[in-house]
Design a protein around this motif. Structure first.
Motif, PDB file in Angstrom:
ATOM      1  N   GLY A   1       0.985  -1.264   0.069  1.00 53.90           N
ATOM      2  CA  GLY A   1       0.094   0.009  -0.156  1.00 53.90           C
ATOM      3  C   GLY A   1       0.780   1.175  -0.045  1.00 53.90           C
ATOM      4  N   ALA A   2       1.781   1.265  -0.772  1.00 50.85           N
ATOM      5  CA  ALA A   2       3.040   2.254  -0.595  1.00 50.85           C
ATOM      6  C   ALA A   2       2.694   3.381  -1.105  1.00 50.85           C
ATOM      7  N   GLY A   3       1.588   3.595  -1.848  1.00 47.99           N
ATOM      8  CA  GLY A   3       1.162   5.072  -2.622  1.00 47.99           C
ATOM      9  C   GLY A   3       2.401   5.594  -3.486  1.00 47.99           C
ATOM     10  N   THR A   4       2.616   6.806  -2.918  1.00 47.13           N
ATOM     11  CA  THR A   4       3.799   7.684  -3.590  1.00 47.13           C
ATOM     12  C   THR A   4       4.682   7.689  -3.003  1.00 47.13           C
ATOM     13  N   GLY A   5       4.975   6.702  -1.869  1.00 46.72           N
ATOM     14  CA  GLY A   5       6.313   6.548  -1.418  1.00 46.72           C
ATOM     15  C   GLY A   5       6.736   7.124   0.049  1.00 46.72           C
ATOM     16  N   LYS A   6       5.532   7.698   0.694  1.00 44.01           N
ATOM     17  CA  LYS A   6       5.789   8.635   1.873  1.00 44.01           C
ATOM     18  C   LYS A   6       6.491   7.694   2.842  1.00 44.01           C
ATOM     19  N   LEU A   7       6.239   6.400   2.848  1.00 43.39           N
ATOM     20  CA  LEU A   7       6.816   5.554   3.893  1.00 43.39           C
ATOM     21  C   LEU A   7       8.020   4.879   3.334  1.00 43.39           C
TER      22      LEU A   7
END
Length: 246
Positions: A46-52
């Motif tokens: 669920g990495a999305g845009t890479g915030k985590l």
């Protein structure tokens, strides 16, 4: 991830990247501190845009892989965290071999998954003794104006889950440990609007409902005297959880 809201974020990928808060390094390091020194591969689901993803890469010297159901979000991740391998997939169906990773982390995502199916699937790809890390940034609704803002935007599925006692984790993982960090994030009116626009409720709402929410937000910001480039300190609580694979 059957809820259509869970896969709606690509429509607002730019706002998500620009307006969602980063994760405190200390919280991410705490999630991963029980990993052995020789940990070789970590996966952000669920990495999305890479915030985590980017903080995990800073916290541990290991290969980091990103998985998300939305190819649009992964395209943004590749822009912001170059060199990280990306794969389309979900927590319940990971495109990874058995026993191939040492840790799996999810940021702002576990509330979208089936916790039993996701725990089993993550357990499949994880080596024994590995870590499942779950983390959320949540606005601190103990502050009056923040509570009013949340009421205008509608509480998120994550906020409801955290208020109800936190995430459920199933076999083969043990009971999760929990820790929290409190901090302030200065934000302008525009940033607060962009943050709201990145939330699944607004993305999937009708245009009339979005307009109504924006107007109510502006009324609140007018009351707070938040104009132009002025900022207001938004209080955040970061909740982190870690569970070890048996």
């Amino acid at each position: 991830m059957s809820d259509s809201r869970a896969t709606s974020f690509g429509a607002e990928a730019d706002n998500y990247e620009a307006a969602r808060p980063d994760y405190p390094f200390e919280a991410v390091a705490w999630m991963l501190e029980r990993l052995p020194d020789g940990a070789r591969r970590l996966v952000d689901v669920g990495a999305g845009t890479g915030k985590l993803t980017r903080v995990v890469a800073e916290a541990r010297d290991a290969e980091v892989v990103a998985v998300d159901p939305d190819a649009v979000m992964l395209a943004k991740l590749r822009d912001h965290v170059p060199g990280v391998p990306t794969f389309v997939g979900t927590a319940e169906a990971l495109p990874l071999p058995d026993a191939s990773v040492d840790a799996v982390v999810l940021g702002q995502a576990w509330h979208w998954v089936d916790p039993v199916a996701a725990s089993a699937e993550i357990g499949r790809v994880m080596r024994p003794g590995g870590t499942l890390g779950l983390i959320w940034n949540a606005r601190d609704n103990r502050v009056d104006w923040v509570r009013r803002l949340t009421a205008i935007m509608n509480a998120s599925a994550a906020e409801e889950m955290l208020d109800a006692g936190g995430p459920t984790v199933a076999t083969p993982f043990g009971e999760p440990e929990a820790e929290r960090w409190e901090w302030l994030r200065p934000m302008t009116r525009e940033q607060l609007h962009r943050m709201a626009a990145s939330r699944s409720h607004l993305i999937t709402a009708s245009e009339a409902e979005r307009d109504s929410i924006r107007k109510d937000m502006d009324d609140l910001f007018d009351e707070l005297g938040l104009e132009g480039d002025a900022t207001i300190d938004v209080p955040y609580v970061t909740w982190a959880f870690r569970a070890l694979r048996g």
